[in-house]
Design a protein around this motif. Structure first.
Motif, PDB file in Angstrom:
ATOM      1  N   LEU A  18       2.389  -0.759  -2.781  1.00 55.89           N
ATOM      2  CA  LEU A  18       1.953   0.612  -3.047  1.00 55.89           C
ATOM      3  C   LEU A  18       0.705   0.611  -3.917  1.00 55.89           C
ATOM      4  N   GLN A  19      -0.242   1.479  -3.573  1.00 55.05           N
ATOM      5  CA  GLN A  19      -1.447   1.663  -4.376  1.00 55.05           C
ATOM      6  C   GLN A  19      -1.479   3.087  -4.916  1.00 55.05           C
ATOM      7  N   GLU A  20      -2.248   3.285  -5.991  1.00 52.99           N
ATOM      8  CA  GLU A  20      -2.291   4.566  -6.709  1.00 52.99           C
ATOM      9  C   GLU A  20      -0.880   5.006  -7.074  1.00 52.99           C
ATOM     10  N   TYR A  21      -0.150   4.076  -7.637  1.00 52.59           N
ATOM     11  CA  TYR A  21       1.237   4.324  -8.029  1.00 52.59           C
ATOM     12  C   TYR A  21       1.260   5.055  -9.366  1.00 52.59           C
ATOM     13  N   ALA A  22       2.077   6.088  -9.457  1.00 51.29           N
ATOM     14  CA  ALA A  22       2.201   6.807 -10.729  1.00 51.29           C
ATOM     15  C   ALA A  22       3.499   7.606 -10.750  1.00 51.29           C
ATOM     16  N   THR A  23       4.131   7.617 -11.896  1.00 52.68           N
ATOM     17  CA  THR A  23       5.273   8.496 -12.153  1.00 52.68           C
ATOM     18  C   THR A  23       5.007   9.225 -13.462  1.00 52.68           C
ATOM     19  N   VAL A  24       5.838  10.204 -13.780  1.00 54.94           N
ATOM     20  CA  VAL A  24       5.681  10.945 -15.037  1.00 54.94           C
ATOM     21  C   VAL A  24       6.990  10.872 -15.811  1.00 54.94           C
ATOM     22  N   GLU A  25       6.954  11.320 -17.038  1.00 54.34           N
ATOM     23  CA  GLU A  25       8.132  11.227 -17.900  1.00 54.34           C
ATOM     24  C   GLU A  25       9.028  12.460 -17.800  1.00 54.34           C
TER      25      GLU A  25
ATOM     26  N   TYR B 188      13.922  -6.123  -6.756  1.00 57.64           N
ATOM     27  CA  TYR B 188      12.794  -6.752  -7.456  1.00 57.64           C
ATOM     28  C   TYR B 188      11.572  -5.839  -7.342  1.00 57.64           C
ATOM     29  N   HIS B 189      10.938  -5.582  -8.460  1.00 61.68           N
ATOM     30  CA  HIS B 189       9.708  -4.810  -8.404  1.00 61.68           C
ATOM     31  C   HIS B 189       8.805  -5.157  -9.578  1.00 61.68           C
ATOM     32  N   ARG B 190       7.516  -5.018  -9.335  1.00 56.96           N
ATOM     33  CA  ARG B 190       6.503  -5.206 -10.383  1.00 56.96           C
ATOM     34  C   ARG B 190       5.512  -4.050 -10.291  1.00 56.96           C
ATOM     35  N   ILE B 191       5.166  -3.504 -11.452  1.00 51.95           N
ATOM     36  CA  ILE B 191       4.191  -2.425 -11.539  1.00 51.95           C
ATOM     37  C   ILE B 191       3.103  -2.869 -12.510  1.00 51.95           C
ATOM     38  N   ASN B 192       1.860  -2.929 -12.044  1.00 53.04           N
ATOM     39  CA  ASN B 192       0.757  -3.418 -12.868  1.00 53.04           C
ATOM     40  C   ASN B 192      -0.343  -2.374 -12.975  1.00 53.04           C
ATOM     41  N   THR B 193      -0.837  -2.205 -14.182  1.00 56.58           N
ATOM     42  CA  THR B 193      -2.001  -1.356 -14.403  1.00 56.58           C
ATOM     43  C   THR B 193      -3.243  -2.186 -14.143  1.00 56.58           C
ATOM     44  N   VAL B 194      -4.198  -1.630 -13.399  1.00 57.10           N
ATOM     45  CA  VAL B 194      -5.400  -2.377 -13.040  1.00 57.10           C
ATOM     46  C   VAL B 194      -6.638  -1.649 -13.531  1.00 57.10           C
ATOM     47  N   GLY B 195      -7.740  -2.380 -13.608  1.00 55.33           N
ATOM     48  CA  GLY B 195      -9.015  -1.796 -14.008  1.00 55.33           C
ATOM     49  C   GLY B 195      -9.228  -1.825 -15.501  1.00 55.33           C
TER      50      GLY B 195
ATOM     51  N   ILE C  19      -0.719  -0.476  -9.447  1.00 55.82           N
ATOM     52  CA  ILE C  19      -0.338  -1.064  -8.168  1.00 55.82           C
ATOM     53  C   ILE C  19       1.090  -1.560  -8.306  1.00 55.82           C
ATOM     54  N   ALA C  20       1.910  -1.311  -7.286  1.00 52.96           N
ATOM     55  CA  ALA C  20       3.329  -1.674  -7.372  1.00 52.96           C
ATOM     56  C   ALA C  20       3.762  -2.444  -6.137  1.00 52.96           C
ATOM     57  N   CYS C  21       4.758  -3.282  -6.329  1.00 49.84           N
ATOM     58  CA  CYS C  21       5.392  -3.999  -5.231  1.00 49.84           C
ATOM     59  C   CYS C  21       6.904  -3.911  -5.417  1.00 49.84           C
ATOM     60  N   TYR C  22       7.597  -3.411  -4.399  1.00 50.53           N
ATOM     61  CA  TYR C  22       9.055  -3.371  -4.385  1.00 50.53           C
ATOM     62  C   TYR C  22       9.514  -4.315  -3.271  1.00 50.53           C
ATOM     63  N   SER C  23      10.455  -5.185  -3.607  1.00 50.26           N
ATOM     64  CA  SER C  23      10.809  -6.241  -2.660  1.00 50.26           C
ATOM     65  C   SER C  23      12.314  -6.486  -2.629  1.00 50.26           C
TER      66      SER C  23
ATOM     67  N   SER D   1       6.324 -14.254  -9.535  1.00 45.03           N
ATOM     68  CA  SER D   1       5.245 -14.014 -10.499  1.00 45.03           C
ATOM     69  C   SER D   1       4.340 -12.904  -9.997  1.00 45.03           C
ATOM     70  N   ALA D   2       3.602 -12.314 -10.917  1.00 44.91           N
ATOM     71  CA  ALA D   2       2.631 -11.276 -10.569  1.00 44.91           C
ATOM     72  C   ALA D   2       1.542 -11.264 -11.628  1.00 44.91           C
ATOM     73  N   HIS D   3       0.289 -11.327 -11.185  1.00 50.91           N
ATOM     74  CA  HIS D   3      -0.791 -11.176 -12.164  1.00 50.91           C
ATOM     75  C   HIS D   3      -1.984 -10.474 -11.530  1.00 50.91           C
ATOM     76  N   VAL D   4      -2.703  -9.739 -12.362  1.00 52.80           N
ATOM     77  CA  VAL D   4      -3.855  -8.956 -11.922  1.00 52.80           C
ATOM     78  C   VAL D   4      -5.055  -9.879 -11.774  1.00 52.80           C
ATOM     79  N   LEU D   5      -5.765  -9.754 -10.646  1.00 50.06           N
ATOM     80  CA  LEU D   5      -6.976 -10.549 -10.451  1.00 50.06           C
ATOM     81  C   LEU D   5      -8.079 -10.033 -11.363  1.00 50.06           C
ATOM     82  N   ASP D   6      -8.861 -10.955 -11.839  1.00 50.12           N
ATOM     83  CA  ASP D   6      -9.910 -10.624 -12.799  1.00 50.12           C
ATOM     84  C   ASP D   6     -11.225 -10.362 -12.076  1.00 50.12           C
ATOM     85  N   TYR D   7     -11.513  -9.087 -11.836  1.00 49.29           N
ATOM     86  CA  TYR D   7     -12.831  -8.725 -11.317  1.00 49.29           C
ATOM     87  C   TYR D   7     -13.195  -7.348 -11.854  1.00 49.29           C
TER      88      TYR D   7
END
Length: 369
Positions: free
Chosen positions: A138-145, A164-171, A182-186, A192-198
């Motif tokens: 999933l891209q542009e992932y967001a939830t609210v409180e 299993y899921h990972r949610i990462n803030t990018v940029g 960006i999120a991944c549900y599996s 492992s999960a890590h943000v690419l550096d660009y």
């Protein structure tokens, strides 16, 4: 009279030669480096236009029975056959799938359409729950409180079949944008999960290692640089289409080309970084997916897909338009797979239009040796 007819035919042939040359130039424009030539790198956007024009020339020559002249547009089609197949594949659907195949779904969910609930439900979340996919990217992932809107607990409750899921803030603008995640549900373990550096302010890519039975795959989930078109810019674009006055088209094109070129130049190093991570993957099975914000005839797509197969080209059919707003009719969402994998029935799913993108999904299995 015959000489005049021959002269007119020769003149039309010269015009045909010009448009065939332009078709080939746009087809091979992904080889242009966007950082150096940002405007020229956007020419792939016009590829379908010149494809249609050359198709009309081919029909014209056939109708007037000048078959030798018809060889010119036909040669143009042959020289860009791979680009045509990438842009407009035609495949038959497979009724039988390998038992070990998995279903992967990639979807720019636009923050769950503002994380709103309708009658206590969110249509995008319901769609994901009922998709029967094994992995959700999933891209542009967001939830609210707030409980009045979609919370993270709501998502986890509905997607309980994905342990299993990972949610990462990018940029680099972390915290400034609400949907820069960006999120991944599996259904399979995410090791492992890590943000690419660009460089990017609100966009990015996340690389995962996922254990599927005895194999570990590399999965890269992407949201590349957007084209920075505001609502006002999109209104200008729609106005050009509805009322193509000369001055309106001229000023509108200047604005759009400038913004598209700027974004293309930013996406280029992002694509290079992704390609480098693909080349250095520790695992032979690789899947790359997400919102590329660029067409199949582009530097970004070509660079990332250079050692991979495009799942939609391999097993989809039609244009596969995945962006559904403001008459921007392009496939900008992708699933790419390594050559030791095979895709089946790749589909841009137009049954849901809650986001500004349609989801894209396919079945994936290992290639039998």
């Amino acid at each position: 009279m015959k000489h005049f007819g021959d002269f007119v035919a020769l003149l039309i042939l010269a015009v045909n030669a010009l448009f065939t040359g332009l078709l080939l130039f746009t087809a091979y424009s992904p080889h242009i480096q966007p950082v150096t030539h940002p405007v020229l790198s956007c020419l792939g956007l016009t590829f379908p236009i010149f494809l249609v024009i050359n198709g009309c020339f081919l029909l014209f020559w056939l109708v007037i029975q000048r078959y030798k002249s018809a060889l010119l547009p036909l040669l143009g089609f042959l020289l860009c056959y791979s680009q045509i197949r990438t842009y407009l594949p035609i495949n038959f659907r497979s009724d039988s799938l390998p038992e070990e195949s998995i279903k992967l779904l990639s979807y720019n969910i636009m923050g769950f359409d503002g994380a709103t609930k309708k009658d206590g439900k969110n249509p995008i979340l319901t769609y994901l729950k009922e998709s029967d996919a094994d992995i959700l990217c999933l891209q542009e992932y967001a939830t609210v409180e707030s409980g009045r809107h979609l919370t993270q607990k709501d998502v986890e409750k509905e997607l309980k079949d994905y342990p299993y899921h990972r949610i990462n803030t990018v940029g680099s603008g972390k915290g400034k944008g609400r949907t820069n995640k960006i999120a991944c549900y599996s259904k399979y373990p995410i090791l492992s999960a890590h943000v690419l550096d660009y460089p990017s302010e609100y966009n990015g890519s996340v690389i995962y290692e996922i254990k599927i039975d005895e194999d570990t795959i590399t999965l890269i989930n992407n949201h590349l640089e957007s084209n920075k078109l505001t609502k006002a810019d999109k209104v200008v674009y729609e106005a050009m289409l509805k009322d193509p006055e000369k001055e309106k088209v001229k000023s509108g094109l200047r604005l759009l080309i400038r913004k598209l070129a700027e974004a293309s130049a930013i996406r280029a190093p992002q694509a290079d970084s992704i390609a480098n991570n693909i080349a250095s993957s520790r695992h032979p099975h690789i899947i790359v997916c997400g919102d590329f914000n660029d067409t199949p005839i582009s530097y970004a797509h070509q660079t990332i897909a250079q050692d991979l197969n495009d799942a939609f080209t391999q097993s989809g059919r039609g244009l596969g338009i995945s962006y559904n707003q403001n008459k921007f009719y392009f496939r900008i969402d992708n699933i790419l797979i390594s050559k030791n994998l095979q895709s089946y029935n790749c589909t841009v799913d137009r049954t849901i239009n809650e986001s500004d993108h349609y989801p894209i999904w396919c079945y994936i299995a290992k290639v039998e040796n």
